[in-house]
Design a protein around this motif. Structure first.
Motif, PDB file in Angstrom:
ATOM      1  N   GLN A   1     -16.384 -34.746  -9.164  1.00  0.00           N
ATOM      2  CA  GLN A   1     -17.040 -36.013  -8.846  1.00  0.00           C
ATOM      3  C   GLN A   1     -16.140 -36.979  -8.100  1.00  0.00           C
ATOM      4  O   GLN A   1     -16.583 -38.009  -7.638  1.00  0.00           O
ATOM      5  CB  GLN A   1     -17.630 -36.677 -10.089  1.00  0.00           C
ATOM      6  CG  GLN A   1     -16.648 -37.011 -11.143  1.00  0.00           C
ATOM      7  CD  GLN A   1     -16.458 -35.851 -12.108  1.00  0.00           C
ATOM      8  OE1 GLN A   1     -16.541 -34.688 -11.745  1.00  0.00           O
ATOM      9  NE2 GLN A   1     -16.177 -36.152 -13.347  1.00  0.00           N
ATOM     10  N   THR A   2     -14.868 -36.646  -7.952  1.00  0.00           N
ATOM     11  CA  THR A   2     -13.974 -37.523  -7.187  1.00  0.00           C
ATOM     12  C   THR A   2     -13.893 -37.091  -5.732  1.00  0.00           C
ATOM     13  O   THR A   2     -13.110 -37.646  -4.971  1.00  0.00           O
ATOM     14  CB  THR A   2     -12.559 -37.566  -7.812  1.00  0.00           C
ATOM     15  OG1 THR A   2     -11.962 -36.280  -7.695  1.00  0.00           O
ATOM     16  CG2 THR A   2     -12.607 -38.000  -9.270  1.00  0.00           C
TER      17      THR A   2
ATOM     18  N   ARG B   1     -11.068 -43.809 -10.643  1.00  0.00           N
ATOM     19  CA  ARG B   1     -11.898 -44.782  -9.934  1.00  0.00           C
ATOM     20  C   ARG B   1     -13.384 -44.473 -10.125  1.00  0.00           C
ATOM     21  O   ARG B   1     -14.238 -45.302  -9.876  1.00  0.00           O
ATOM     22  CB  ARG B   1     -11.572 -44.821  -8.460  1.00  0.00           C
ATOM     23  CG  ARG B   1     -12.024 -46.142  -7.885  1.00  0.00           C
ATOM     24  CD  ARG B   1     -11.837 -46.345  -6.429  1.00  0.00           C
ATOM     25  NE  ARG B   1     -10.553 -46.003  -5.877  1.00  0.00           N
ATOM     26  CZ  ARG B   1     -10.182 -46.381  -4.679  1.00  0.00           C
ATOM     27  NH1 ARG B   1     -10.952 -47.122  -3.936  1.00  0.00           N
ATOM     28  NH2 ARG B   1      -9.001 -46.017  -4.216  1.00  0.00           N
ATOM     29  N   SER B   2     -13.700 -43.259 -10.545  1.00  0.00           N
ATOM     30  CA  SER B   2     -15.098 -42.879 -10.752  1.00  0.00           C
ATOM     31  C   SER B   2     -15.299 -42.486 -12.217  1.00  0.00           C
ATOM     32  O   SER B   2     -14.347 -42.337 -12.964  1.00  0.00           O
ATOM     33  CB  SER B   2     -15.450 -41.699  -9.853  1.00  0.00           C
ATOM     34  OG  SER B   2     -14.683 -40.570 -10.234  1.00  0.00           O
ATOM     35  N   SER B   3     -16.552 -42.323 -12.578  1.00  0.00           N
ATOM     36  CA  SER B   3     -16.887 -41.840 -13.913  1.00  0.00           C
ATOM     37  C   SER B   3     -17.210 -40.357 -13.831  1.00  0.00           C
ATOM     38  O   SER B   3     -17.609 -39.874 -12.776  1.00  0.00           O
ATOM     39  CB  SER B   3     -18.084 -42.606 -14.476  1.00  0.00           C
ATOM     40  OG  SER B   3     -17.731 -43.948 -14.702  1.00  0.00           O
TER      41      SER B   3
ATOM     42  N   ARG C   1     -14.534 -46.528 -18.904  1.00  0.00           N
ATOM     43  CA  ARG C   1     -14.350 -45.356 -18.045  1.00  0.00           C
ATOM     44  C   ARG C   1     -13.397 -44.354 -18.683  1.00  0.00           C
ATOM     45  O   ARG C   1     -13.601 -43.150 -18.609  1.00  0.00           O
ATOM     46  CB  ARG C   1     -13.849 -45.772 -16.665  1.00  0.00           C
ATOM     47  CG  ARG C   1     -14.018 -44.649 -15.660  1.00  0.00           C
ATOM     48  CD  ARG C   1     -13.806 -45.058 -14.230  1.00  0.00           C
ATOM     49  NE  ARG C   1     -14.495 -46.288 -13.910  1.00  0.00           N
ATOM     50  CZ  ARG C   1     -13.972 -47.256 -13.168  1.00  0.00           C
ATOM     51  NH1 ARG C   1     -12.769 -47.129 -12.657  1.00  0.00           N
ATOM     52  NH2 ARG C   1     -14.645 -48.343 -12.910  1.00  0.00           N
TER      53      ARG C   1
ATOM     54  N   GLU D   1      -5.034 -43.736  -9.379  1.00  0.00           N
ATOM     55  CA  GLU D   1      -6.222 -43.072  -8.835  1.00  0.00           C
ATOM     56  C   GLU D   1      -6.484 -41.792  -9.630  1.00  0.00           C
ATOM     57  O   GLU D   1      -7.600 -41.520 -10.028  1.00  0.00           O
ATOM     58  CB  GLU D   1      -5.996 -42.744  -7.365  1.00  0.00           C
ATOM     59  CG  GLU D   1      -7.186 -42.099  -6.687  1.00  0.00           C
ATOM     60  CD  GLU D   1      -8.286 -43.090  -6.349  1.00  0.00           C
ATOM     61  OE1 GLU D   1      -9.462 -42.742  -6.581  1.00  0.00           O
ATOM     62  OE2 GLU D   1      -7.997 -44.182  -5.850  1.00  0.00           O
TER      63      GLU D   1
END
Length: 156
Positions: free
Chosen positions: A74-75, A152-154, A106, A140
């Motif tokens: 997902q990154t 930075r993302s879930s 997160r 990151e």
């Protein structure tokens, strides 16, 4: 003046104060990813984001396989493989760095257990522009206990 309007004005006036207390991504050098590894000295597991103090060795070097490390799918929009391939060690020689992680929600979504002092880990992230000011790295990617987390993302 209505009570609702008064509350909106108070909230609007207070908003800039919060913005100064917590800096966003724009303060960081996003074109120059930095690699750090070491041992956690201390941890603040709280919002607005978890933070840790990382003791790094004096002879810090990039691992030869950094660009080949597995990253969470997902990154992909961040282009993690290119970011890892571009990573360098910092030019400054600080032996202790403050590492800013993600917000606790997160970290929990990623199922990252609270990191304890003494934990060995590595991280790729960004320093303040031109490595000026304090030795701060905004993470990151976090690599701990054999797992990689894109902070930075879930998770998907």
């Amino acid at each position: 003046m209505s009570l609702q309007r008064r509350h909106l004005l108070v909230a609007a006036a207070a908003a800039p104060l919060g913005a100064h207390a917590h800096h966003g991504w724009s303060s960081f050098e996003a074109d120059r990813p930095i690699y750090l590894e070491g041992t956690v000295r201390s941890v603040r597991w709280q919002n607005p984001h978890a933070e840790l103090q990382l003791d790094v060795p004096a002879d810090l070097k990039l691992p030869t396989n950094l660009a080949q490390r597995a990253l969470p799918a997902q990154t992909a929009p961040v282009d993690g493989k290119a970011l890892l391939a571009k990573a360098v060690v910092p030019t400054r020689k600080d032996r202790q760095w403050e590492v800013e992680l993600a917000p606790l929600t997160r970290m929990q979504a990623w199922q990252v257990q609270e990191i304890k002092p003494g934990t060995a880990l590595s991280v790729v992230g960004f320093t303040l522009r031109d490595e000026q000011g304090d030795a701060v790295l905004r993470a990151e990617y976090l690599f701990v206990d054999g797992k990689a987390y894109g902070l930075r993302s879930s998770p998907a």
